[in-house]
Motif scaffolding. Structure first.
Motif, PDB file in Angstrom:
ATOM      1  N   GLU A 225       0.837  -1.189   0.000  1.00 58.07           N
ATOM      2  CA  GLU A 225       0.000   0.000   0.000  1.00 58.07           C
ATOM      3  C   GLU A 225       0.876   1.245   0.000  1.00 58.07           C
ATOM      4  O   GLU A 225       1.805   1.367   0.801  1.00 58.07           O
ATOM      5  N   THR A 226       0.613   2.166  -0.910  1.00 60.01           N
ATOM      6  CA  THR A 226       1.388   3.396  -0.994  1.00 60.01           C
ATOM      7  C   THR A 226       0.462   4.594  -1.040  1.00 60.01           C
ATOM      8  O   THR A 226      -0.691   4.491  -1.469  1.00 60.01           O
ATOM      9  N   VAL A 227       0.959   5.732  -0.590  1.00 55.14           N
ATOM     10  CA  VAL A 227       0.258   7.005  -0.703  1.00 55.14           C
ATOM     11  C   VAL A 227       1.212   7.996  -1.348  1.00 55.14           C
ATOM     12  O   VAL A 227       2.434   7.905  -1.197  1.00 55.14           O
ATOM     13  N   ILE A 228       0.662   8.947  -2.074  1.00 56.86           N
ATOM     14  CA  ILE A 228       1.486   9.972  -2.707  1.00 56.86           C
ATOM     15  C   ILE A 228       1.160  11.370  -2.181  1.00 56.86           C
ATOM     16  O   ILE A 228       1.959  12.291  -2.338  1.00 56.86           O
ATOM     17  N   LEU A 296      -8.973  20.698   1.447  1.00 57.78           N
ATOM     18  CA  LEU A 296      -8.516  20.792   0.065  1.00 57.78           C
ATOM     19  C   LEU A 296      -8.841  19.501  -0.666  1.00 57.78           C
ATOM     20  O   LEU A 296      -8.464  18.412  -0.223  1.00 57.78           O
ATOM     21  N   VAL A 297      -9.541  19.599  -1.791  1.00 46.74           N
ATOM     22  CA  VAL A 297      -9.894  18.445  -2.607  1.00 46.74           C
ATOM     23  C   VAL A 297      -9.163  18.559  -3.939  1.00 46.74           C
ATOM     24  O   VAL A 297      -9.280  19.560  -4.644  1.00 46.74           O
ATOM     25  N   LEU A 298      -8.391  17.519  -4.267  1.00 46.27           N
ATOM     26  CA  LEU A 298      -7.628  17.473  -5.510  1.00 46.27           C
ATOM     27  C   LEU A 298      -8.073  16.278  -6.341  1.00 46.27           C
ATOM     28  O   LEU A 298      -8.565  15.286  -5.806  1.00 46.27           O
ATOM     29  N   ILE A 299      -7.870  16.369  -7.642  1.00 50.83           N
ATOM     30  CA  ILE A 299      -8.072  15.241  -8.545  1.00 50.83           C
ATOM     31  C   ILE A 299      -6.722  14.912  -9.170  1.00 50.83           C
ATOM     32  O   ILE A 299      -6.111  15.751  -9.843  1.00 50.83           O
ATOM     33  N   GLY A 301      -3.974  14.817  -7.756  1.00 53.49           N
ATOM     34  CA  GLY A 301      -2.945  15.692  -7.221  1.00 53.49           C
ATOM     35  C   GLY A 301      -2.673  16.904  -8.068  1.00 53.49           C
ATOM     36  O   GLY A 301      -1.759  17.687  -7.770  1.00 53.49           O
ATOM     37  N   GLN A 302      -3.463  17.126  -9.125  1.00 53.20           N
ATOM     38  CA  GLN A 302      -3.180  18.179 -10.098  1.00 53.20           C
ATOM     39  C   GLN A 302      -4.270  19.249 -10.140  1.00 53.20           C
ATOM     40  O   GLN A 302      -3.973  20.437 -10.224  1.00 53.20           O
ATOM     41  N   ARG A 303      -5.513  18.803 -10.082  1.00 54.05           N
ATOM     42  CA  ARG A 303      -6.631  19.726 -10.309  1.00 54.05           C
ATOM     43  C   ARG A 303      -7.354  20.007  -9.007  1.00 54.05           C
ATOM     44  O   ARG A 303      -8.031  19.135  -8.468  1.00 54.05           O
ATOM     45  N   PRO A 304      -7.260  21.198  -8.458  1.00 52.95           N
ATOM     46  CA  PRO A 304      -8.077  21.527  -7.287  1.00 52.95           C
ATOM     47  C   PRO A 304      -9.558  21.524  -7.668  1.00 52.95           C
ATOM     48  O   PRO A 304      -9.952  22.064  -8.699  1.00 52.95           O
ATOM     49  N   ALA A 305     -10.365  20.886  -6.839  1.00 50.47           N
ATOM     50  CA  ALA A 305     -11.785  20.772  -7.149  1.00 50.47           C
ATOM     51  C   ALA A 305     -12.621  21.852  -6.477  1.00 50.47           C
ATOM     52  O   ALA A 305     -13.814  21.954  -6.731  1.00 50.47           O
ATOM     53  N   TYR A 306     -12.001  22.659  -5.617  1.00 43.99           N
ATOM     54  CA  TYR A 306     -12.784  23.674  -4.909  1.00 43.99           C
ATOM     55  C   TYR A 306     -13.080  24.858  -5.824  1.00 43.99           C
ATOM     56  O   TYR A 306     -12.387  25.113  -6.816  1.00 43.99           O
ATOM     57  N   GLY A 346      -7.109  19.285   6.168  1.00 46.56           N
ATOM     58  CA  GLY A 346      -6.670  18.038   5.564  1.00 46.56           C
ATOM     59  C   GLY A 346      -6.728  18.123   4.058  1.00 46.56           C
ATOM     60  O   GLY A 346      -7.080  19.162   3.478  1.00 46.56           O
ATOM     61  N   VAL A 347      -6.367  17.013   3.402  1.00 48.35           N
ATOM     62  CA  VAL A 347      -6.337  16.944   1.942  1.00 48.35           C
ATOM     63  C   VAL A 347      -7.015  15.657   1.498  1.00 48.35           C
ATOM     64  O   VAL A 347      -6.748  14.580   2.044  1.00 48.35           O
ATOM     65  N   VAL A 348      -7.905  15.770   0.515  1.00 44.00           N
ATOM     66  CA  VAL A 348      -8.520  14.615  -0.131  1.00 44.00           C
ATOM     67  C   VAL A 348      -8.043  14.595  -1.577  1.00 44.00           C
ATOM     68  O   VAL A 348      -8.253  15.559  -2.320  1.00 44.00           O
ATOM     69  N   ASN A 349      -7.378  13.516  -1.967  1.00 39.54           N
ATOM     70  CA  ASN A 349      -6.852  13.383  -3.326  1.00 39.54           C
ATOM     71  C   ASN A 349      -7.585  12.243  -4.019  1.00 39.54           C
ATOM     72  O   ASN A 349      -7.419  11.073  -3.662  1.00 39.54           O
ATOM     73  N   ILE A 350      -8.408  12.581  -5.015  1.00 39.97           N
ATOM     74  CA  ILE A 350      -9.166  11.596  -5.786  1.00 39.97           C
ATOM     75  C   ILE A 350      -8.312  11.171  -6.980  1.00 39.97           C
ATOM     76  O   ILE A 350      -8.060  11.972  -7.884  1.00 39.97           O
ATOM     77  N   ILE A 351      -7.860   9.926  -6.972  1.00 42.30           N
ATOM     78  CA  ILE A 351      -6.959   9.433  -8.017  1.00 42.30           C
ATOM     79  C   ILE A 351      -7.764   8.562  -8.976  1.00 42.30           C
ATOM     80  O   ILE A 351      -8.317   7.536  -8.581  1.00 42.30           O
ATOM     81  N   THR A 352      -7.832   8.971 -10.219  1.00 44.30           N
ATOM     82  CA  THR A 352      -8.645   8.268 -11.205  1.00 44.30           C
ATOM     83  C   THR A 352      -7.833   7.140 -11.857  1.00 44.30           C
ATOM     84  O   THR A 352      -6.607   7.098 -11.782  1.00 44.30           O
ATOM     85  N   ILE A 353      -8.556   6.223 -12.491  1.00 43.06           N
ATOM     86  CA  ILE A 353      -7.909   5.130 -13.219  1.00 43.06           C
ATOM     87  C   ILE A 353      -7.120   5.719 -14.385  1.00 43.06           C
ATOM     88  O   ILE A 353      -7.627   6.551 -15.140  1.00 43.06           O
ATOM     89  N   ALA A 354      -5.885   5.305 -14.537  1.00 41.35           N
ATOM     90  CA  ALA A 354      -4.988   5.894 -15.534  1.00 41.35           C
ATOM     91  C   ALA A 354      -5.461   5.574 -16.952  1.00 41.35           C
ATOM     92  O   ALA A 354      -6.065   4.521 -17.201  1.00 41.35           O
TER      93      ALA A 354
END
Length: 882
Positions: A225-228, A296-299, A301-306, A346-354
């Motif tokens: 398990e990894t986190v970025i 902070l919500v990211l998609i 790690g690149q696109r801020p969703a706020y 905190g930070v929520v990072n939504i990582i989509t399927i590549a």
């Protein structure tokens, strides 16, 4: 009801009322029976990542000891559970080491077909192995030629049908050293095969040549398990400078939940508050609010969703849905040291399927009260180019109506008073790989949404129609990345309803944001005994916003920032993480600095103890910085000017909200059967921003030309409003404990508990209402099940204790703060599904129940003093993947 100021309008049920109790009871019984059937259905399949990891580690250990047959079987089991290119590579390499060249070649072909980054190198290895196999077969043929016959020997013509002579074979028989596909089991050897170390007929040298061709095994734990998000680079949660939680792809699928905020409810310490059918507010460790703005919500790690206008995330306006998500990473605690102003809690990072990953498919769903869900996606790869495209539609209804149909004294913004949220979306992403691990990613998305939300102050029922679009480009190498992101939001907004003679405050809003960032990362050793993992970067963000509610000359803001992080490794057991970021804040014309330090001690490779401290801030939003809006009061003909700029004090500026935090945690991942984490924290929060009370117009103000008749509205200005920094200081002590168990294959159990104790510190001359804004106790628990017959599902339980909530409400004398008691509540959610083959594809049907207990024992829960009572929802789905 005293806790619902707008209850005078909530006087009629809609056509989307809750299902009858008998129908709901039958649904719950059916859900329980389905789970019982699944438990009795036979052997189960384990949690994908954990079980695959277990087989992978066992296989690599067996291979390292020379037990190739059993080791290969373990690796193939891991590949069957959760495919990974590196596992295929190790299977191919192990076959080659064992002397099974034919099986090795077949495995290498599968590896090359998966389009790995080293495809060209793997193809060269495959070619060399095929040449080796051809030479080996030629040698075997030469060594097995039949000897010449002498006088008296039996000639081939002398043999009778069915007779055999030494060295002869029947049709279909194999000669010594010959093999046929399917004759051997995984890792087995036959006569003629060679093992490492054999030296007969020069095979030892040949095997050494094979070992040189295939190179070293990839023994890194590919299922680890990894986190970025915590450090802007892949790392184990054991090495993270913050507490982290990962919501996996399996969690998303088995839950059946289609709302991203509801997925976050299982995270320890997370505050999730449903107000309407389309409005969910999320915070961390307290201080949730309408238009929540502290997370902070990211998609990717690149696109801020706020939304920069309000600082809030409108979850139902995103161009992606849960079917496009690979995982969600949550950093539990402030993250301004790396991410700047909005990572306050905190930070929520939504990582989509590549792009190029996963399978093509679609999912459709329909539920009671007019719920609807649809999503279709296509993914593929052409050499080094990967793509993923998706389209979708979502519709959620309100739980309760604000306005009855046919009211003659009420004017509404939209005749459809049943709608909570509606979203139509499309998203396209491409990824092009180049040599030397370089990659270019480009993509864009668009969503058209209509949502019902609760705003600030008197805007208790508010409608917004959004057109949300973005374009993103990212280029990355092993040590460098550069990205640019453009987002545009166009919105029409209005109060949903009010009495005739009052304005609905209609408005037009436009937001254009350009965000660019450069990142550099490098591992160095200096001095000889200390290893450093360096990460540095610079960012720029341009914000151009116009909105009817803001001052006419709203400035364009140019933000700039620099950040640096160094992870120092003192041997294998001790790490020191030092981070810091400097942000230029245009509204203040100053630079805000956010430091962080974490000390990590690892008693073993799979245990860690961490202590950390950091500061973070939340700057003012455009609404808070540049508000200028006349508010019509209850008395006819008069108004209050709510403005960020104080006309009687032009030097006034809001200060950023500030938090100082200290945290200690322990994480144990030593067992393949369970994980355990315990965290304690302290937060000191100051300068919270809130709506100010009205400042009545004075004679001195009139003498200065302020107030009086407003020619634009025709009303008389009697006072001023706006914003202020609260004078109280909040001290929050809390803790979180959680575990995840894997007792048997196919059964996952998770549970966590969060404690939050807040106290208020009032300096001299300060008066402020008690405002808890979160529950003292929160409990989450769940059970997941996966079976070989394809029946699977999840049941989750969530509990939040009672809380006291302070809210600003509009009264005849102006905007005042009132406190409300919100009772504790429990949610029970469940899903059961069946996956089945359709020719060479896969189908799935499932039933999802949200808030199964809603209204069965007590009233449905109300998560905000003004919000809807959140009732039960049932939805059925069909999914098909190619």
């Amino acid at each position: 009801m005293s806790s619902e100021p707008s209850s005078a309008h909530r006087d009629a049920p809609s056509s989307s009322t809750e299902p009858r109790r008998t129908r709901s009871t039958r649904a719950l019984v059916a859900l329980a029976l389905a789970f019982a059937t699944a438990l009795a259905a036979g052997p189960a399949m384990a949690d994908a990542r954990t079980e695959a990891r277990r087989h992978f580690r066992a296989g690599m250990e067996l291979i390292s000891k020379g037990n190739y047959p059993e080791g290969i079987k373990e690796l193939e089991r891991a590949q069957e559970i959760l495919p990974h290119p590196n596992v295929l590579f190790n299977i191919a390499r192990a076959h080659a080491e064992a002397g099974n060249l034919e099986q090795a070649i077949n495995a290498y072909k599968q590896y090359v077909a998966s389009d790995p980054p080293d495809r060209a190198e793997a193809a060269q290895v495959l070619k060399q192995l095929e040449e080796k196999l051809a030479l080996q077969r030629a040698e075997q043929t030469k060594n097995t030629e039949p000897p010449k016959t002498n006088e008296g020997d039996t000639k081939p013509s002398d043999a009778k049908p069915g007779d055999t002579t030494p060295g002869d074979t029947k049709p279909g028989d194999t000669k010594p050293g010959d093999t046929k596909p399917g004759d051997t089991k995984l890792g087995d050897t036959k006569p003629g095969d060679t093992k490492p170390g054999d030296t007969t007929s020069g095979d030892g040298q040949a095997q050494a040549d094979v070992n040189k061709i295939v190179g070293k095994a990839r023994d890194e734990d590919v299922y680890r398990e990894t986190v970025i998000t915590a450090s802007r680079g892949a790392q184990s949660p054991l090495d993270s400078p913050n507490s982290t939680t990962i919501i996996t792809r399996q969690d998303i699928r088995l839950s059946g939940i289609t709302r991203i905020p509801e997925l976050l409810r299982r995270v320890p310490g997370m505050d999730v508050m449903q107000i309407t059918g389309g409005d969910t507010n999320v915070s961390m460790r307290g201080f949730n609010s309408r238009l929540a703005n502290k997370l902070l919500v990211l998609i990717n790690g690149q696109r801020p969703a706020y939304l920069d206008i309000l600082g809030a995330t409108f979850w139902e306006t995103l161009s992606i849905d849960v079917d496009q998500i690979e995982r969600i990473e949550v950093v539990r605690g402030p993250g301004s040291a790396l991410y700047g102003a909005n990572a306050f809690a905190g930070v929520v990072n939504i990582i989509t399927i590549a792009p190029g990953e996963g399978r093509t498919g679609f999912r459709v769903g329909y539920g009671d009260s007019g719920q609807g869900y649809g999503s279709a996606w296509a993914t593929g790869r052409d050499g080094d180019l990967g793509y993923r495209a998706s389209v979708g539609y979502t519709r959620y209804s309100r739980w309760t109506r604000e306005v009855q149909d046919g009211r003659k004294d009420i004017v509404v913004f939209d005749p459809n008073q049943n709608l909570g949220a509606e979203n139509l979306r499309v998203d396209i992403r491409l990824a092009q790989r180049f040599k030397n691990n370089r990659e270019l990613q480009i993509g864009g998305g668009f969503a058209r949404s209509d949502i019902d939300v609760y705003g600030i102050g008197p805007f208790n029922d508010y409608r917004a129609r959004f057109d949300n679009s973005d374009i993103t480009a990212l280029f990355k190498t092993e040590n460098f990345s550069a990205r640019v992101f453009y987002a545009r939001v166009a919105a029409q907004t209005s109060s949903n309803h009010d009495y005739y003679g009052h304005t609905l405050f209609p408005s037009q809003a436009n937001q254009n944001v350009v965000d660019a960032e450069l990142n550099f990362f490098k591992d160095v050793t200096w001095p000889k005994s200390v290893e450093h993992s360096l990460r540095a970067g610079a960012a720029y963000r341009l914000k151009s916003i116009t909105w009817t509610y803001l001052q006419d000359d709203t400035p364009i803001e140019n933000w700039g920032s620099l950040f640096l992080q160094d992870t120092l490794h003192f041997g294998k057991s001790v790490q020191l993480v030092v981070s810091g970021r400097a942000d230029y804040v245009p509204y203040l014309g100053t630079v805000k600095v956010s430091p962080r330090g974490s000390l990590i001690f690892k008693p073993t490779d799979l245990q860690s103890i961490r202590v950390s401290g950091s500061t973070a801030f939340r700057n003012t939003t455009f609404l808070e910085s540049y508000l200028d809006l006349p508010i019509q009061l209850q008395l006819p003909g008069v108004e209050l000017i709510s403005a960020s700029q104080r006309y009687e004090d032009t030097a006034f500026r809001l200060r950023p909200e500030s938090i100082i935090t200290a945290e200690a945690s322990y994480l144990n991942q030593m067992s393949d059967r369970f994980e355990f984490e315990a965290t304690a924290y302290y937060n000191r929060i100051s300068d919270l921003i809130a709506l100010a009370g009205e400042r009545p117009l004075t004679l001195a103000n009139r003498a200065d030309g302020l107030g009086g008749l407003n020619p634009e509205t025709g009303r008389y200005t009697v006072g001023f409003g706006g914003w202020l920094n609260r004078c109280d200081i909040q001290n929050v002590f809390g803790g979180e404990v959680g575990t995840r168990l894997y007792p048997i294959e196919g059964l996952d159990i998770f549970a966590n508990y969060a404690l939050n104790i807040s106290s208020q510190e009032l300096p001299d001359g300060c008066s402020a209402p008690t405002d808890q804004r979160t529950s003292r106790h929160k409990i989450n628990a769940g059970v997941q099940l996966r079976t070989k017959p394809g029946i699977d599902g999840e049941i989750t339980f969530h509990y939040q204790s009672a809380q006291t909530w302070a809210e600003q409400v509009a009264t005849l004398s102006g905007i005042q703060v009132q406190t409300f008691d919100i009772p504790g509540y429990a949610l029970l959610n469940g899903r059961v599904g069946w996956r089945f083959p359709i020719a060479s594809t896969t189908g799935e049907v499932s039933l999802v129940v949200y808030n199964a207990l809603g209204g069965l024992v007590d009233e449905a829960p109300q998560m905000h003093p003004f919000g809807n009572r959140v009732g039960r929802r049932i939805m059925g789905f069909f999914q098909h993947t190619l």
